[in-house]
Enzyme design. Structure first.
Site, short mmCIF file in Angstrom:
data_model
loop_
_atom_site.label_atom_id
_atom_site.label_comp_id
_atom_site.label_asym_id
_atom_site.label_seq_id
_atom_site.Cartn_x
_atom_site.Cartn_y
_atom_site.Cartn_z
N SER A 178 0.87 -1.00 0.01
CA SER A 178 0.15 -0.01 -0.06
C SER A 178 0.86 1.37 0.03
CB SER A 178 -0.90 -0.05 1.13
OG SER A 178 -1.88 0.93 1.22
N TYR A 211 -5.58 7.40 -7.16
CA TYR A 211 -4.62 6.27 -6.71
C TYR A 211 -4.51 6.09 -5.41
CZ TYR A 211 0.11 4.92 -5.62
OH TYR A 211 1.47 4.01 -5.46
N LYS A 215 -4.85 2.54 -2.79
CA LYS A 215 -4.34 2.06 -1.61
C LYS A 215 -4.84 1.87 -0.73
CE LYS A 215 -1.52 1.20 -4.28
NZ LYS A 215 -0.50 0.07 -4.28
N1 LIG Z 1 7.95 3.11 -5.07
C1 LIG Z 1 7.54 3.97 -4.13
O1 LIG Z 1 8.02 4.95 -3.74
C2 LIG Z 1 6.37 3.59 -3.73
C3 LIG Z 1 5.78 4.43 -2.38
C4 LIG Z 1 4.64 3.91 -2.05
C5 LIG Z 1 3.93 2.67 -2.12
N2 LIG Z 1 4.63 2.19 -3.15
C6 LIG Z 1 3.92 0.67 -3.62
O2 LIG Z 1 4.80 -0.29 -3.68
C7 LIG Z 1 4.31 -1.22 -5.08
C8 LIG Z 1 5.53 -1.26 -5.97
O3 LIG Z 1 5.72 0.09 -6.62
P1 LIG Z 1 7.13 0.01 -7.54
O4 LIG Z 1 7.40 1.71 -7.29
O5 LIG Z 1 8.10 -0.79 -7.30
O6 LIG Z 1 6.36 0.05 -8.76
P2 LIG Z 1 6.69 0.34 -10.35
O7 LIG Z 1 8.47 0.26 -10.46
O8 LIG Z 1 5.99 1.24 -10.85
O9 LIG Z 1 6.48 -1.09 -10.82
C9 LIG Z 1 5.10 -1.60 -11.15
C10 LIG Z 1 4.89 -2.87 -11.43
O10 LIG Z 1 3.78 -3.37 -11.74
C11 LIG Z 1 3.67 -3.80 -13.02
N3 LIG Z 1 2.12 -3.65 -13.76
C12 LIG Z 1 1.71 -2.37 -13.93
N4 LIG Z 1 0.60 -2.47 -14.43
C13 LIG Z 1 0.30 -3.91 -14.65
C14 LIG Z 1 -0.60 -4.73 -15.39
N5 LIG Z 1 -1.70 -4.12 -16.02
N6 LIG Z 1 -0.52 -6.06 -15.07
C15 LIG Z 1 0.64 -6.79 -14.76
N7 LIG Z 1 1.53 -5.93 -14.10
C16 LIG Z 1 1.61 -4.58 -14.15
C17 LIG Z 1 4.60 -3.36 -13.72
O11 LIG Z 1 4.75 -4.11 -14.80
P3 LIG Z 1 5.60 -3.49 -16.29
O12 LIG Z 1 6.83 -3.27 -16.26
O13 LIG Z 1 5.18 -4.41 -17.36
O14 LIG Z 1 4.76 -2.06 -16.46
C18 LIG Z 1 5.64 -3.25 -12.67
O15 LIG Z 1 6.18 -4.49 -12.71
C19 LIG Z 1 3.14 -0.58 -5.50
O16 LIG Z 1 1.87 -1.31 -4.86
C20 LIG Z 1 3.29 0.92 -4.89
O17 LIG Z 1 1.77 1.47 -4.72
C21 LIG Z 1 5.77 2.50 -3.94
#
Ligand SMILES: NC(=O)c1ccc[n+]([C@@H]2O[C@H](COP(=O)([O-])OP(=O)(O)OC[C@H]3O[C@@H](n4cnc5c(N)ncnc54)[C@H](OP(=O)(O)O)[C@@H]3O)[C@@H](O)[C@H]2O)c1
Length: 350
Positions: A178, A211, A215
């Site tokens: 989340s 968004y 979450k």
């Molecule tokens: N990064 C942060 O600072 C942060 C902060 C708070 C929360 N979060 C949470 O942490 C989690 C991971 O974040 P992240 O930043 O690591 O994500 P990210 O780098 O944006 O990667 C997103 C992933 O989701 C996949 N995805 C997107 N659309 C999809 C679909 N339709 N079907 C299948 N896969 C799909 C992407 O695949 P593709 O490569 O094929 O697009 C990718 O593997 C999320 O739930 C996010 O809300 C992250």
């Protein structure tokens, strides 16, 4: 806990040889680094993602890391691709059903994949004055990718997770990613389809709120699931994770999607406060396999034993309080009932 952890290393995680995990969105970012942690501990991990090409590349990179860190005669885990398209809950159901036929156990389910803020802002900047899109079932795309598909995946895999939890020495965990940004949402109710399709306007903050609502749904979902599983004495631990501010494609893309200053923000500002994928995955790896959670489950003290059930973890691996809305049992129940109603309407559950 009287101290704040600075780091989670492999020595903080249980041995996972013989265990099976499935992680969505694992081809990049936090999902990728979580998979690496689990495979380092010996798990057979399924990287559930939509692109075979991206998955293969990511798996090769993780395998190279596993090889590099292997001592003589040491067996690390393995990583396998399973196709999962989160924008289509029907295909998620099919993929999960195929998985049930393929695997005898599932110890860890990590719901990580998501439609990021940057994708939402790109929609804003490219198609200003347009609303976010509804899919052919009349459901908001971002809610489908970030919440509904993970709900379908979890519910379909639940019989296998429950069966695994009944095995000796099992320690089954379901982890939803989340975000602390869920605290900005203050919904009155989650009754009816409109509540999950709710859009907060076409401004930047409106798209971000949409968004953030997904979450909040991620937390309400797992809290309700933990209550249901406890009622059945299933012995499964559900945990929700805010990973911190992590330098992933989703986040750097978010900066880059801001007109005029995007490149500057991404290049100079982002590195000042965003952490690496590995550090960003420490809390999710702890949720999935932390030794401390296993020890707490075995405690004879009831409060200690229940400490991690439905817990919300923030970096690094601290139990924190989510918003009062996330803890609201009425909202948890309403969201569950509305989701089931919608899934019945589109023929995914009977
Ligand atoms: N990064 C942060 O600072 C942060 C902060 C708070 C929360 N979060 C949470 O942490 C989690 C991971 O974040 P992240 O930043 O690591 O994500 P990210 O780098 O944006 O990667 C997103 C992933 O989701 C996949 N995805 C997107 N659309 C999809 C679909 N339709 N079907 C299948 N896969 C799909 C992407 O695949 P593709 O490569 O094929 O697009 C990718 O593997 C999320 O739930 C996010 O809300 C992250």
């Amino acid at each position: 806990m009287f101290f704040s952890r600075k780091v989670i290393t492999e020595s903080d995680l249980v041995d996972l040889h013989g265990k099976v995990a499935l992680v969505t969105g694992g081809n990049t970012g936090i999902g990728y680094a979580t998979i690496e942690f689990l495979a380092q501990k010996g798990a057979k991990v399924y990287m559930a993602s939509r692109s075979k090409e991206k998955a293969q590349k990511a798996i090769e990179e993780i395998e190279a890391e596993l090889q590099k860190s292997s001592g003589e005669g040491e067996n690390k885990g393995s990583v396998h691709w399973v196709k999962l398209e989160l924008s289509d809950p029907r295909s998620v159901k099919e993929a999960a059903t195929e998985f049930l036929a393929k695997e005898e156990r599932l110890d860890i389910l990590g719901n990580v994949g998501h439609l990021s803020k940057s994708q939402l802002l790109s929609i804003h900047f490219c198609r200003s004055e347009q609303r976010l899109s509804l899919n052919e079932d009349g459901l908001l795309d971002v809610m489908v990718v970030n919440y509904i598909s993970h709900f379908v995946l979890t519910e379909t895999l639940l019989p296998l997770l429950t069966r695994t939890a009944s095995l000796e020495d099992s320690d089954v965990r379901i982890v939803n990613l989340s975000s602390v940004s869920h605290t900005l949402m203050k919904p009155d109710s989650f009754v009816g389809k409109d509540s999950i399709n709710k859009q907060y306007g076409d401004s930047i903050s409106g798209h971000l709120h949409t968004y953030e609502n997904t979450k909040l749904a991620n937390i309400l979902h797992l809290k309700h699931l933990q209550t249901r599983l406890n009622a059945e004495s299933a012995g499964i631990t559900c945990l929700v994770v805010h990973p911190g501010a992590v330098m992933t494609v989703g986040v750097t893309g978010f900066f880059q999607s801001i007109p005029f200053v995007g490149w500057f923000l991404k290049t100079f500002l982002a590195p000042l406060f965003l952490v690496s994928w590995k550090q960003g995955a420490m809390t999710s790896a702890f949720a999935a396999a932390g030794k401390e959670i296993t020890a707490s489950r075995k405690s004879t003290d009831e409060a200690e034993r229940k400490k991690y059930e439905g817990a919300y973890l923030t970096p690094i691996a601290n139990i924190s309080e989510p918003s009062t809305y996330a803890k609201d049992e009425r909202l948890q129940r309403e969201l569950y009932e509305t989701t089931m109603e919608v899934l019945r309407e589109i023929g995914i559950v009977s």
